[in-house]
Structures are given as structure tokens and as C-alpha cells.
Motif scaffolding. Structure first.
Motif, PDB file in Angstrom:
ATOM      1  N   UNK A 220      35.632  -9.692 -16.106  1.00  0.00           N
ATOM      2  CA  UNK A 220      34.408 -10.150 -15.463  1.00  0.00           C
ATOM      3  C   UNK A 220      34.351  -9.569 -14.054  1.00  0.00           C
ATOM      4  N   UNK A 221      33.250  -8.882 -13.757  1.00  0.00           N
ATOM      5  CA  UNK A 221      33.042  -8.279 -12.442  1.00  0.00           C
ATOM      6  C   UNK A 221      31.943  -9.045 -11.712  1.00  0.00           C
ATOM      7  N   UNK A 222      32.093  -9.219 -10.407  1.00  0.00           N
ATOM      8  CA  UNK A 222      31.090  -9.980  -9.683  1.00  0.00           C
ATOM      9  C   UNK A 222      30.737  -9.431  -8.314  1.00  0.00           C
TER      10      UNK A 222
ATOM     11  N   UNK B 235      30.446  -7.720 -17.657  1.00  0.00           N
ATOM     12  CA  UNK B 235      31.478  -8.158 -18.603  1.00  0.00           C
ATOM     13  C   UNK B 235      31.896  -6.996 -19.482  1.00  0.00           C
ATOM     14  N   UNK B 236      33.202  -6.774 -19.561  1.00  0.00           N
ATOM     15  CA  UNK B 236      33.792  -5.836 -20.506  1.00  0.00           C
ATOM     16  C   UNK B 236      34.617  -6.608 -21.521  1.00  0.00           C
TER      17      UNK B 236
ATOM     18  N   UNK C  73      34.165 -14.924 -33.206  1.00  0.00           N
ATOM     19  CA  UNK C  73      33.112 -13.922 -33.019  1.00  0.00           C
ATOM     20  C   UNK C  73      33.591 -12.922 -31.970  1.00  0.00           C
ATOM     21  N   UNK C  74      32.899 -11.786 -31.889  1.00  0.00           N
ATOM     22  CA  UNK C  74      33.225 -10.774 -30.886  1.00  0.00           C
ATOM     23  C   UNK C  74      31.909 -10.182 -30.374  1.00  0.00           C
ATOM     24  N   UNK C  75      31.386 -10.785 -29.316  1.00  0.00           N
ATOM     25  CA  UNK C  75      30.094 -10.375 -28.768  1.00  0.00           C
ATOM     26  C   UNK C  75      29.929 -10.988 -27.381  1.00  0.00           C
ATOM     27  N   UNK C  76      28.970 -10.441 -26.618  1.00  0.00           N
ATOM     28  CA  UNK C  76      28.744 -10.946 -25.266  1.00  0.00           C
ATOM     29  C   UNK C  76      28.076 -12.320 -25.271  1.00  0.00           C
TER      30      UNK C  76
END
Length: 293
Positions: free
Chosen positions: A202-204, A147-148, A120-123
Motif C-alpha cells: 500500500x502506497x500513500x 495498491x500492488x 479471492x484475489x482482486x483489488x
């Protein structure tokens, strides 16, 4: 001289008897004084017993993943290159560099592998897991996270990051001034029968970035609450003992009055101390809330 001393002694006894009698007979005043100690600071009970349950509204930022517009034959992607180029764009926009976090690296890697494994390709995964869930799985506590996603055979790291920068939602994540940390993963594998790359950022904004109320302060408040409860019960017993004591003007009664006053003074001092702790605790909570929001 002896008669004069006797008169003085008699006057002193009468005055003392009057004072002690007033202490006994003016029960309403005693009760008012007693209750006042517990009515001064209702926030003592509220804060100590309920503490402060501060809901952290976690922020999650995502945008639909991008796909490579052109499939490069010699496609090759790297984690270090993507992080370096991402930070270059932040510098160009007068933003602080993102620090690599190993937990975010792991959560990004788990996401990339899961997309290939589950095709799959999704968040959100087929099981409903989001980036926040992935961060929690690896033990990353956050206030904000992003998330990118990207899929395809991008020529290199530069082409991939530029693809994200050309997308408003992904650009917003890269240039989000709240983020302090980053994790990246790139995995090559089979997707729907063809070889391709899965890339994840992933950014936090970690929970640890905000000063949190100290556990020691909360423990002190809880300890004071217990001591206040114990003193309250003891003062009540002493008050009842004073009311029932007979006579009201002998040394034994005077001792009981002294003990009662001593306990009241202890309670009053503890209330003042607790009020200071509560003020300090509230200031810490306020500082945390300002940081978190």
C-alpha cells in the motif's frame, strides 16, 4: 465684545443646525453610506457563511495482481525486505525513499488476510471494499493511494519485487513520485486448496503532507461574522433612532450622531480586518490545492 461673542455663537449654532439637518434630511445619502459598508465585501458573507468547501479528489492507483511464474519450494517473503528493495528501485530512479507507515502496514495486512479468508484475489473484496476503504478503516487519511497485489510462492523478496517491476502498472506505483509512505504485508495460507503467499503493498500520499487552512483562522472568521451581524443590527437601530429623533440640533441628538458614527467606524474597521483574514485563508486554501493537485 459680548455682542461679537453672541454673533459667533449664533453662527456656530446655525452651521451646526445645517449640518445636523443635512444629516437627517439627506436620508438617501445616509442609507447609501450605510449600505455601502455591507456592499464593499460580498466575499465576507460568502466565505464566512459558506466557508470554503474544497473537494479533495482522491486518487487511487491499482493494477491487476500478479501471480508467480515459477513456484519455489523454499519460498519465503518478508516485509522489511520488500520495503528495502522497493526503496532501492526508487533510489535508482532518483526518487525519494518511502517511509514505512504503521497504518498502511495494517491496511495491507487486513487486505492479505481478507483475500485468504474470503478466497479471492482482486483489488475489490466480495463486499466491494477497495484500498481506499481499507485505508479509511485504519484511519489513514490520504490524497493519493495505491495498491500492488501478488500471489504465489516467489523464491524471495527480490523475485517478488522484480515481478512487480516487470509489470507496467505495478512499476508505476513503485516509482510514483507523489507517494511518500508505504505499508507492506505478506501472509502464507491456503488458497483454493494449496499453500501460497499473499503479498500486498500500500502506497500513500497522506493528507497531512499538504498544509491545510488553520482551524483558528476559520474560528476567527466565524467570530467576525457574528460581530458584523451584531453591529449591523445595532447600526440599523441607531439609524432609525436618528430619523425619529426630535429636535435635530440639541446635545442629546449630537450624542446619538456620535454613537452612530462610532458604530460605523467599528464596523468599517472590522470589515477591513475580516478582509485580511479572508485573504490569508484563501492563500492557505490555494497552497493546499496546489499541493493536493
Amino acid at each position: 465684545m459680548k455682542e461679537y461673542i453672541m454673533k459667533i455663537w449664533l453662527i456656530a449654532v446655525i452651521v451646526l443646525s445645517f449640518i445636523l439637518s443635512a444629516l437627517y434630511f439627506n436620508r438617501e445619502e445616509i442609507n447609501r453610506l450605510y449600505q455601502d459598508f455591507f456592499g464593499k465585501l460580498p466575499e465576507v458573507r460568502q466565505v464566512v457563511e459558506e466557508k470554503i468547501a474544497q473537494e479533495i479528489r482522491k486518487q487511487v492507483n491499482t493494477a491487476p495482481g500478479i501471480r508467480a511464474k515459477e513456484e519455489a519450494v523454499q519460498s519465503f517473503l518478508t516485509v522489511d525486505g520488500i520495503i528495502s528493495i522497493t526503496n532501492r528501485h526508487r533510489l535508482e530512479n532518483n526518487l525519494p525513499l518511502l517511509v514505512t507507515n504503521i497504518l498502511l502496514n495494517q491496511s495491507a495486512l487486513n487486505k492479505a488476510r481478507n483475500m485468504l479468508d474470503k478466497q479471492y484475489f482482486a483489488h475489490d473484496s466480495p463486499e466491494g471494499k477497495s484500498v481506499g476503504d481499507l485505508a479509511g478503516d485504519v484511519g489513514y487519511e490520504f490524497i493519493a493511494i495505491g495498491e500492488n497485489l501478488a500471489m504465489g510462492n516467489f523464491l524471495d523478496d527480490e523475485a517478488l519485487v522484480q515481478g512487480w517491476m516487470d509489470s507496467p502498472g505495478h512499476r508505476a506505483n513503485i516509482l510514483n513520485n507523489r507517494y511518500k509512505e508505504i505499508g507492506v504485508a505478506v501472509v502464507q495460507g491456503e488458497y483454493l486448496g494449496r499453500s501460497t503467499w499473499m503479498a500486498v503493498q500500500h502506497f500513500g500520499f497522506p493528507l497531512s503532507a499538504c498544509p491545510q487552512p488553520g482551524n483558528e483562522l476559520e474560528e476567527n472568521l466565524e467570530e467576525n461574522k457574528t460581530r458584523l451581524d451584531a453591529l449591523q443590527q445595532e447600526i440599523e437601530r441607531k439609524r432609525e433612532d436618528l430619523e425619529q429623533a426630535q429636535p435635530k440640533h440639541d446635545p442629546q441628538y449630537n450624542q446619538k450622531v456620535d454613537e452612530y458614527n462610532r458604530l460605523v467606524n467599528q464596523y468599517n474597521a472590522l470589515v477591513v480586518e475580516t478582509k485580511g483574514l479572508i485573504e490569508e485563508f484563501n492563500n492557505q486554501v490555494k497552497a493546499f490545492n496546489q499541493c493536493a493537485s
